[in-house]
Scaffold this motif. Structure first.
Motif, PDB file in Angstrom:
ATOM      1  N   SER A   2       0.826  -1.209   0.000  1.00 44.22           N
ATOM      2  CA  SER A   2       0.000   0.000   0.000  1.00 44.22           C
ATOM      3  C   SER A   2       0.858   1.256   0.000  1.00 44.22           C
ATOM      4  O   SER A   2       0.540   2.239  -0.676  1.00 44.22           O
ATOM      5  CB  SER A   2      -0.924   0.010   1.221  1.00 44.22           C
ATOM      6  OG  SER A   2      -1.868  -1.024   1.144  1.00 44.22           O
ATOM      7  N   LEU A   5       2.301   1.911  -3.362  1.00 48.13           N
ATOM      8  CA  LEU A   5       1.265   2.501  -4.214  1.00 48.13           C
ATOM      9  C   LEU A   5       1.071   3.980  -3.908  1.00 48.13           C
ATOM     10  O   LEU A   5       0.864   4.781  -4.821  1.00 48.13           O
ATOM     11  CB  LEU A   5      -0.051   1.745  -4.030  1.00 48.13           C
ATOM     12  CG  LEU A   5      -0.126   0.335  -4.608  1.00 48.13           C
ATOM     13  CD1 LEU A   5      -1.444  -0.315  -4.245  1.00 48.13           C
ATOM     14  CD2 LEU A   5       0.062   0.360  -6.122  1.00 48.13           C
ATOM     15  N   MET A   6       1.145   4.346  -2.624  1.00 47.14           N
ATOM     16  CA  MET A   6       1.038   5.758  -2.242  1.00 47.14           C
ATOM     17  C   MET A   6       2.152   6.569  -2.894  1.00 47.14           C
ATOM     18  O   MET A   6       1.920   7.667  -3.405  1.00 47.14           O
ATOM     19  CB  MET A   6       1.124   5.904  -0.714  1.00 47.14           C
ATOM     20  CG  MET A   6      -0.057   5.390   0.045  1.00 47.14           C
ATOM     21  SD  MET A   6       0.185   5.602   1.839  1.00 47.14           S
ATOM     22  CE  MET A   6      -1.001   4.407   2.475  1.00 47.14           C
ATOM     23  N   LEU A   9       1.562   6.783  -6.682  1.00 41.39           N
ATOM     24  CA  LEU A   9       0.464   7.714  -6.975  1.00 41.39           C
ATOM     25  C   LEU A   9       0.901   9.164  -6.808  1.00 41.39           C
ATOM     26  O   LEU A   9       0.579  10.017  -7.639  1.00 41.39           O
ATOM     27  CB  LEU A   9      -0.722   7.429  -6.055  1.00 41.39           C
ATOM     28  CG  LEU A   9      -1.947   8.327  -6.256  1.00 41.39           C
ATOM     29  CD1 LEU A   9      -2.529   8.132  -7.657  1.00 41.39           C
ATOM     30  CD2 LEU A   9      -3.004   8.050  -5.193  1.00 41.39           C
ATOM     31  N   THR A  10       1.664   9.437  -5.756  1.00 43.49           N
ATOM     32  CA  THR A  10       2.138  10.799  -5.515  1.00 43.49           C
ATOM     33  C   THR A  10       3.016  11.292  -6.657  1.00 43.49           C
ATOM     34  O   THR A  10       2.827  12.402  -7.171  1.00 43.49           O
ATOM     35  CB  THR A  10       2.922  10.868  -4.185  1.00 43.49           C
ATOM     36  OG1 THR A  10       2.067  10.479  -3.106  1.00 43.49           O
ATOM     37  CG2 THR A  10       3.443  12.277  -3.930  1.00 43.49           C
ATOM     38  N   SER A  12       3.161  10.048  -9.730  1.00 44.90           N
ATOM     39  CA  SER A  12       2.374  10.087 -10.971  1.00 44.90           C
ATOM     40  C   SER A  12       1.501  11.342 -11.048  1.00 44.90           C
ATOM     41  O   SER A  12       1.427  11.996 -12.097  1.00 44.90           O
ATOM     42  CB  SER A  12       1.491   8.836 -11.070  1.00 44.90           C
ATOM     43  OG  SER A  12       2.269   7.667 -11.091  1.00 44.90           O
ATOM     44  N   MET A  13       0.859  11.680  -9.928  1.00 38.46           N
ATOM     45  CA  MET A  13      -0.005  12.860  -9.907  1.00 38.46           C
ATOM     46  C   MET A  13       0.809  14.145 -10.041  1.00 38.46           C
ATOM     47  O   MET A  13       0.359  15.106 -10.671  1.00 38.46           O
ATOM     48  CB  MET A  13      -0.823  12.886  -8.619  1.00 38.46           C
ATOM     49  CG  MET A  13      -1.886  11.806  -8.539  1.00 38.46           C
ATOM     50  SD  MET A  13      -3.092  11.902  -9.881  1.00 38.46           S
ATOM     51  CE  MET A  13      -3.896  13.461  -9.500  1.00 38.46           C
ATOM     52  N   TRP A  93      -3.392   6.908   3.950  1.00 33.64           N
ATOM     53  CA  TRP A  93      -3.890   7.258   2.614  1.00 33.64           C
ATOM     54  C   TRP A  93      -4.439   8.686   2.613  1.00 33.64           C
ATOM     55  O   TRP A  93      -4.265   9.432   1.652  1.00 33.64           O
ATOM     56  CB  TRP A  93      -4.988   6.284   2.163  1.00 33.64           C
ATOM     57  CG  TRP A  93      -4.472   5.112   1.375  1.00 33.64           C
ATOM     58  CD1 TRP A  93      -4.424   3.811   1.768  1.00 33.64           C
ATOM     59  CD2 TRP A  93      -3.936   5.152   0.048  1.00 33.64           C
ATOM     60  NE1 TRP A  93      -3.888   3.027   0.773  1.00 33.64           N
ATOM     61  CE2 TRP A  93      -3.583   3.819  -0.300  1.00 33.64           C
ATOM     62  CE3 TRP A  93      -3.712   6.160  -0.879  1.00 33.64           C
ATOM     63  CZ2 TRP A  93      -3.017   3.494  -1.532  1.00 33.64           C
ATOM     64  CZ3 TRP A  93      -3.141   5.841  -2.105  1.00 33.64           C
ATOM     65  CH2 TRP A  93      -2.805   4.520  -2.422  1.00 33.64           C
ATOM     66  N   THR A  96      -1.569  11.070   2.459  1.00 31.44           N
ATOM     67  CA  THR A  96      -1.015  11.081   1.101  1.00 31.44           C
ATOM     68  C   THR A  96      -1.908  11.853   0.136  1.00 31.44           C
ATOM     69  O   THR A  96      -1.434  12.712  -0.629  1.00 31.44           O
ATOM     70  CB  THR A  96      -0.828   9.642   0.589  1.00 31.44           C
ATOM     71  OG1 THR A  96       0.030   8.920   1.486  1.00 31.44           O
ATOM     72  CG2 THR A  96      -0.216   9.631  -0.801  1.00 31.44           C
ATOM     73  N   LEU A  97      -3.202  11.568   0.158  1.00 34.25           N
ATOM     74  CA  LEU A  97      -4.137  12.224  -0.760  1.00 34.25           C
ATOM     75  C   LEU A  97      -4.292  13.709  -0.442  1.00 34.25           C
ATOM     76  O   LEU A  97      -4.501  14.527  -1.344  1.00 34.25           O
ATOM     77  CB  LEU A  97      -5.496  11.521  -0.698  1.00 34.25           C
ATOM     78  CG  LEU A  97      -5.521  10.085  -1.228  1.00 34.25           C
ATOM     79  CD1 LEU A  97      -6.878   9.452  -0.983  1.00 34.25           C
ATOM     80  CD2 LEU A  97      -5.167  10.041  -2.717  1.00 34.25           C
ATOM     81  N   ILE A 100      -1.440  15.395  -2.087  1.00 36.71           N
ATOM     82  CA  ILE A 100      -1.673  15.441  -3.535  1.00 36.71           C
ATOM     83  C   ILE A 100      -2.663  16.553  -3.873  1.00 36.71           C
ATOM     84  O   ILE A 100      -2.472  17.302  -4.848  1.00 36.71           O
ATOM     85  CB  ILE A 100      -2.190  14.078  -4.035  1.00 36.71           C
ATOM     86  CG1 ILE A 100      -1.068  13.029  -3.963  1.00 36.71           C
ATOM     87  CG2 ILE A 100      -2.716  14.187  -5.467  1.00 36.71           C
ATOM     88  CD1 ILE A 100      -1.516  11.616  -4.288  1.00 36.71           C
ATOM     89  N   SER A 134       2.338  14.521   1.959  1.00 38.22           N
ATOM     90  CA  SER A 134       2.180  13.182   1.398  1.00 38.22           C
ATOM     91  C   SER A 134       3.197  12.211   1.992  1.00 38.22           C
ATOM     92  O   SER A 134       2.891  11.049   2.271  1.00 38.22           O
ATOM     93  CB  SER A 134       2.317  13.214  -0.126  1.00 38.22           C
ATOM     94  OG  SER A 134       1.187  13.786  -0.740  1.00 38.22           O
TER      95      SER A 134
END
Length: 236
Positions: A2, A5-6, A9-10, A12-13, A93, A96-97, A100, A134
């Motif tokens: 997980s 993935l965080m 995602l960070t 990538s965004m 999460w 992290t979000l 972002i 994040s």
């Protein structure tokens, strides 16, 4: 897995936001909505606190405790008390979000400030603020205390010059928002002052002060997001 993935995602965004920032007008709306969603943070935090299987004191304990992945005493340096947060993955999460949402909004809403080196610097500082937050989710305190701590430190200071620059840049074009920016800046500086006062007065409610530090910036971003969203819709 997980936390990997965080991280993915960070990154990538961040890359996507940079690639799309000057491509279309809809990014302004996306940026505004990103900042508006920050209003959901404390709702999630409340749910995570309620899921804790040991008493959690939001007045005294740091937000990071809710993301600790194991139960027990001394789960990380400086935590000489019991922690057990079954919903730690939800909290991490959310950290992290949240970061972002902060840097996505900062990148996409830069067009609203006068385009010069100072406002670009302010945008970079707000991006650092978001990435820093994040990291607090990607690296929980009990997994890597040093990375968690040092990555989070910029988020205590970089927003100050960013808000000063933005407030000054929009003083004539958006005077109400400029005043709002400086009001939230004062709240943030006051919170930071109390954080330093904890060194002298350890009985101060550290958890509440930490929340006030971040909440003053999120409050600015949420209201700013609403105002800029309204501005974007009117232009259409």
């Amino acid at each position: 897995m997980s936390y990997i993935l965080m991280g993915i995602l960070t990154v990538s965004m961040f890359i996507a936001a940079l690639a799309l920032k000057d491509k279309c007008e809809v990014t302004k709306i996306i940026g505004a909505l990103s900042w508006i969603t920050l209003s959901l943070y404390f709702i999630v935090e409340l749910l995570v606190i309620r899921a804790s299987t040991v008493p959690y004191n939001f007045l005294k304990q740091p937000m990071s405790d809710l993301g600790v992945t194991i139960c027990g005493i001394d789960t990380y340096e400086l935590a000489a008390y019991e922690i057990c947060s079954p919903a730690h993955l939800t909290m991490n999460w959310t950290f992290t979000l949240t970061g972002i949402a902060v840097f996505t909004g900062a990148i996409f809403l830069h067009k609203f400030w006068s385009d010069n080196k100072k406002t670009k610097t302010a945008t970079v500082l707000l991006v650092i603020f978001g990435v820093s937050y994040s990291f607090s989710g990607i690296f929980p305190a009990d997994i890597n205390f040093l990375v968690h701590t040092f990555a989070s430190l910029p988020g205590m200071f970089v927003q100050i010059p960013a808000l000063i620059i933005i407030g000054w840049a929009i003083r004539s074009t958006m005077p109400k928002l400029s005043k709002w920016t400086y009001f939230c800046l004062m709240l943030n500086l006051l919170s930071l002052l109390f954080i330093f006062l904890q060194l002298v007065f350890p009985e101060l409610p550290g958890g509440l002060i930490q929340r006030a530090l971040y909440a003053s910036i999120w409050l600015w971003m949420v209201v700013t997001g609403v105002m800029l969203l309204n501005k974007s819709i009117k232009r259409k």
